[in-house]
Each structure stands twice: as structure tokens, then as C-alpha cells.
Design a protein around this motif. Structure first.
Motif, short mmCIF file in Angstrom:
data_model
loop_
_atom_site.label_atom_id
_atom_site.label_comp_id
_atom_site.label_asym_id
_atom_site.label_seq_id
_atom_site.Cartn_x
_atom_site.Cartn_y
_atom_site.Cartn_z
N PRO A 244 0.80 -1.23 0.00
CA PRO A 244 0.00 0.00 0.00
C PRO A 244 0.83 1.28 0.00
N LEU A 245 2.14 1.18 0.19
CA LEU A 245 2.95 2.37 0.38
C LEU A 245 3.47 2.97 -0.92
N GLY A 246 3.36 2.22 -2.03
CA GLY A 246 3.80 2.75 -3.31
C GLY A 246 5.30 2.97 -3.40
N VAL A 247 6.09 2.08 -2.81
CA VAL A 247 7.55 2.21 -2.85
C VAL A 247 8.15 1.05 -3.63
N ARG A 248 9.37 1.25 -4.11
CA ARG A 248 10.13 0.16 -4.71
C ARG A 248 11.06 -0.41 -3.64
N ALA A 249 11.05 -1.70 -3.48
CA ALA A 249 11.81 -2.32 -2.40
C ALA A 249 12.32 -3.68 -2.83
N GLY A 250 13.45 -4.06 -2.23
CA GLY A 250 14.01 -5.39 -2.42
C GLY A 250 14.02 -6.13 -1.10
N SER A 273 17.77 -3.61 -6.91
CA SER A 273 18.31 -3.21 -8.21
C SER A 273 17.62 -3.91 -9.37
N THR A 274 16.98 -5.04 -9.12
CA THR A 274 16.31 -5.76 -10.20
C THR A 274 14.97 -5.14 -10.55
N VAL A 275 14.44 -4.27 -9.69
CA VAL A 275 13.16 -3.64 -10.00
C VAL A 275 13.31 -2.16 -10.31
N ALA A 276 14.53 -1.69 -10.37
CA ALA A 276 14.76 -0.26 -10.57
C ALA A 276 14.24 0.22 -11.91
N ALA A 284 10.32 -6.57 -4.70
CA ALA A 284 10.91 -7.75 -5.31
C ALA A 284 11.56 -8.64 -4.26
N LEU A 285 11.21 -9.90 -4.26
CA LEU A 285 11.89 -10.90 -3.45
C LEU A 285 13.08 -11.41 -4.25
N LEU A 286 14.24 -11.46 -3.61
CA LEU A 286 15.46 -11.81 -4.33
C LEU A 286 15.32 -13.11 -5.09
N ASP A 287 14.76 -14.13 -4.46
CA ASP A 287 14.71 -15.45 -5.08
C ASP A 287 13.82 -15.50 -6.30
N GLU A 288 13.01 -14.46 -6.52
CA GLU A 288 12.19 -14.41 -7.71
C GLU A 288 12.91 -13.77 -8.89
N GLY A 289 14.07 -13.20 -8.67
CA GLY A 289 14.81 -12.54 -9.75
C GLY A 289 16.30 -12.77 -9.67
N LEU A 290 16.69 -14.02 -9.43
CA LEU A 290 18.11 -14.32 -9.25
C LEU A 290 18.97 -14.00 -10.48
N PRO A 291 18.52 -14.31 -11.71
CA PRO A 291 19.37 -13.96 -12.86
C PRO A 291 19.65 -12.46 -12.95
N ALA A 292 18.61 -11.64 -12.79
CA ALA A 292 18.81 -10.20 -12.84
C ALA A 292 19.69 -9.73 -11.68
N ALA A 293 19.54 -10.35 -10.51
CA ALA A 293 20.37 -9.99 -9.37
C ALA A 293 21.83 -10.35 -9.62
N LEU A 294 22.04 -11.47 -10.28
CA LEU A 294 23.41 -11.89 -10.63
C LEU A 294 24.07 -10.85 -11.53
N CYS A 396 13.37 -0.18 -22.84
CA CYS A 396 13.00 -1.45 -23.46
C CYS A 396 12.18 -2.22 -22.46
N ALA A 397 11.64 -3.35 -22.85
CA ALA A 397 10.78 -4.13 -21.96
C ALA A 397 11.58 -4.65 -20.79
N PRO A 398 10.96 -4.78 -19.64
CA PRO A 398 11.68 -5.25 -18.45
C PRO A 398 12.08 -6.70 -18.54
N THR A 399 13.16 -7.02 -17.82
CA THR A 399 13.60 -8.39 -17.72
C THR A 399 12.59 -9.21 -16.93
N PRO A 400 12.33 -10.45 -17.28
CA PRO A 400 11.41 -11.26 -16.49
C PRO A 400 11.91 -11.42 -15.08
#
Length: 412
Positions: A244-250, A273-276, A284-294, A396-400
Motif C-alpha cells: 500500500p505504500l507505493g515504494v520500490r523495495a528489495g 536493483s532488479t526492479v529499478a 521484489a523478493l530476491l529469489d524471484e529474480g536471481l538472474p537479474a540480481a546476478l 525497453c521491456a523489463p527483464t522477467p
């Protein structure tokens, strides 16, 4: 008023003693803060003294003299130093005022009922006296509490720094000691959230008044971090808290001990950084975006990956570059389905296939080869992250968010 009080002084003193005992018993029964701080005898003596002070204040007021508020100020200072909540202190003063008026009217009625009408105009004077005493108590309490609260906040911030930054300062507490002083268990289920911008701490505390996990926020110039004590709650509850807070967070993965929290904070920063580049508020939960986090974790290699894998595409004119990168990102999100990608891009599936073939030709990589798909997906993530860091870079389109569940390949 002075004459009325003098006439009933002896009886009034006895009644005040009884009233003080009643109020002390009521306070100890209903207020755990007082019960943990004072015994019955000490509290009764304090209440008795305050009631006597109020009576003397009423006499002084009738003589046109100022009130002596030194005792009231001393009481406010003492209770603040002892840690008694201000609400508890003021509640007892208000109850004492009502009880004193009742006691005074009973004493006058017992001595001379005919004097009651002459007592009533004094009610306003009594409440003025009680208000001044209460104001003096509250002001003294707040003046004492403010620096103590500042010290407590600084101490809490220092303890959080030990946990979130790792490595206790010389002579400072270890992670386990810092956690204990913050009321955290030695073993449990913890996570760390890192927020882009500010405002989550206040909003997160307001949103977390029900069944949300406890979050200890640390606000610094470079942003806000939260230490989350999950208990038995799922990690997803952090996303629900922040939504509900409208923030970007990892959000980091779950860790089991306070000593692991510093590493968890670094992982939470990678998750952020993966949702920036997503363009919208999101957690974003880290384990949902491990390739982008790498990719985000290896800036130098990410730059090389962009150039080696997608260099020919990046060299195209801006419109062509944007079209191919958007098509690739959408196709990856759609798990290799040209049909679904065409629906998202509002074009014919043959158009998507033609763009993908051109991308294969430019990069020398086949979308039918899982190894090549991995390279293209990681390179695309690197492009997206660079675009987020450099607003001048064409979008460009976001990374999955995560890896595909199957090796994607062009298909109808």
C-alpha cells in the motif's frame, strides 16, 4: 474558600488519606506500568502528598498567591527518568482531581450542609489549580523525556547498524548481543528489506499494526532498511506490508540468525536493483529474480555481457534498437511463446518471429539453444539495468522476474 477549608481541615485530612489509599489500589490494579514501578505504600504516600498540595494550592489561589509547582515538576522529572508512560502519570492526576473534589464536598456536607452552595463557585478554582499542576508535571516530563528518547533512538540505530552492516565496532556489542538488546530471538526467521527513497518507515509501522511482521527500520541518508522479524509468517507478508505504500523495495531471503543479517541486507539491495527499471512501485523478493540480481552484482561483467551478446543490436538506430530489445524482453516474459508475445505487443505473431530471426542474425545466437537463451536473457537484464541507471538510454521491456520454467524456443 479558605474559611471553608479551615473549618473542615481535620476531617478533610482523614478523608484524603482514605482517598489516597483507594486511588493507589485502583491504579496498581489497572495500570501495569505503575505496578511494575512502585509499591503500594510509596504510591499511596505520593498520591496523598499531591492531593494535599492541591488543597494548599486552592488556599493560595483564594489569597491571590501563585501556586508552588516545584513538587509537581520534580514528580514529572522523576517519572520520566523511571520510564513511567506519561499517559499513566496524567491519568492518575486526573483521577486524583476528581477524587479530591468528591472528598472535599463530602467533608463540607458532613460538617455543615448549608455551606455547600458557598463551595460550588470554588469548583472552577480547584480545576484551575489541578490543570496548572498537571501542566507542570507534563512539561517537566517532556523536557526530561526528549533527550532520553534521543539517546534511545541513537542507541537503537547503533544496534541496527551492527546487525545490518556487520562487524561490531571496537568495544561494541556482537550481533547476538545487539539482537538481544533489540528484543530479537537468538534464532528465528528474519529478512531484510531495502527501500528506494524514504517514507516507508512511517507508513510501514502504520500498516503493520495488525498481523503484519515486526519491522525495525533504520533511516539513513542513502535510504531506508528494515529488519523484519517474520516469526511464523511467510516472506510474502513483507510484500503485503509494503504494497500500500507505493515504494520500490528489495527483500532478502529468510535467514535464521542475527549474524546473517548483514549478508541479507546486501542481497536485499541486489533485489532492489532488479526492479529499478520496472517503472512502477513494486517489491521484489530476491529469489524471484536471481538472474537479474546476478547481473546487478557484477557491474563490470554486465557491461561486457551487453557488448559481447547484444553489441550489434545496441549499435542500431534508436527505433530499431528499441523494437528488437522490447520484442526480446516480451518474448522472454512470455516464456518463448511468439503468440503470447504478439498479443502483448499488439502485432501479428509473424512480426514477432521476423524480429526474433533478425535478432538471431545480428547476435549470432539461436533462440532454440538454451545456452544462447541464457546469454540473451542475462544480456537483456544488463541492458534494462543500465537504462534504469542512465535515463538517456532508450527504454525497453523489463527483464522477467525469474528464470523460465522451460527452455524457451520460438513456437506458435
Amino acid at each position: 474558600m479558605e474559611r471553608i477549608i479551615e473549618d473542615v481541615r481535620e476531617d478533610l485530612s482523614r478523608r484524603i488519606a482514605v482517598a489516597a489509599r483507594r486511588l493507589a489500589d485502583l491504579t496498581l490494579a489497572e495500570d501495569p506500568a505503575y505496578a511494575a514501578l512502585l509499591g503500594r505504600a510509596e504510591l499511596c504516600e505520593r498520591i496523598h502528598h499531591d492531593l494535599d498540595q492541591a488543597v494548599e494550592g486552592l488556599v493560595r489561589r483564594s489569597r491571590g498567591l501563585p501556586l508552588d509547582l516545584a513538587d509537581a515538576r520534580a514528580a514529572g522529572t522523576l517519572r520520566a527518568e523511571q520510564g513511567l508512560p506519561l499517559a499513566s502519570l496524567l491519568r492518575t492526576y486526573r483521577r486524583g482531581g476528581r477524587l479530591l473534589w468528591q472528598t472535599l464536598t463530602e467533608a463540607v456536607a458532613a460538617h455543615d450542609p448549608a455551606a455547600l452552595p458557598r463551595l460550588l463557585p470554588s469548583a472552577t478554582a480547584l480545576w484551575d489549580v489541578l490543570d496548572e499542576m498537571t501542566d507542570a508535571v507534563a512539561e517537566s516530563y517532556r523536557l526530561t523525556e526528549a533527550p532520553r528518547a534521543d539517546r534511545d533512538r541513537e542507541r537503537r540505530a547503533a544496534l541496527l547498524d551492527v546487525l545490518l552492516d556487520g562487524g561490531a565496532a571496537t568495544g561494541g556489542p556482537a550481533a547476538s548481543d545487539a539482537a538481544a538488546q533489540l528484543g530479537l530471538p537468538e534464532r528465528g526467521r528474519f529478512a531484510v528489506v531495502v527501500v528506494a527513497g524514504t517514507g516507508a518507515a512511517e507508513g510501514g509501522e502504520a500498516a503493520g499494526r495488525t498481523a503484519a511482521p515486526r519491522v525495525l527500520w533504520r533511516i539513513r541518508a542513502d535510504g531506508e532498511s528494515g529488519l523484519v522479524d517474520l516469526g511464523h509468517r511467510p516472506l510474502e507478508s513483507v510484500r503485503e506490508l509494503l504494497a500500500p505504500l507505493g515504494v520500490r523495495a528489495g527483500v532478502s531471503p529468510v535467514v535464521g540468525t542475527p549474524a546473517e543479517l548483514a549478508g541479507a541486507r546486501r542481497l536485499a539491495a541486489l533485489a532492489l536493483s532488479t526492479v529499478a527499471a520496472s517503472g512502477g512501485p513494486r517489491t521484489a523478493l530476491l529469489d524471484e529474480g536471481l538472474p537479474a540480481a546476478l547481473v546487478a552484482a557484477q557491474g563490470e561483467l554486465a557491461a561486457r555481457l551487453r557488448q559481447v551478446v547484444l553489441g550489434p543490436v545496441l549499435a542500431l538506430p534508436a527505433e530499431d534498437r528499441r523494437t528488437l530489445l522490447t520484442t526480446l524482453g516480451t518474448w522472454l516474459v512470455c516464456q518463448g511463446s511468439t503468440t503470447y508475445a504478439a498479443q502483448r505487443l499488439y502485432c501479428h505473431r509473424n512480426t514477432v518471429s521476423n524480429r526474433l530471426r533478425r535478432l538471431e542474425q545480428l547476435t549470432g545466437r539461436s533462440l532454440a539453444d538454451p545456452r544462447h537463451v541464457v546469454e540473451l536473457a542475462l544480456a537483456h537484464a544488463a541492458v534494462v539495468q543500465r537504462a534504469a541507471a542512465d535515463p538517456a538510454t532508450p527504454p525497453c521491456a523489463p527483464t522477467p522476474a525469474g528464470t523460465a520454467r522451460r527452455s524457451p524456443r520460438p513456437r506458435g
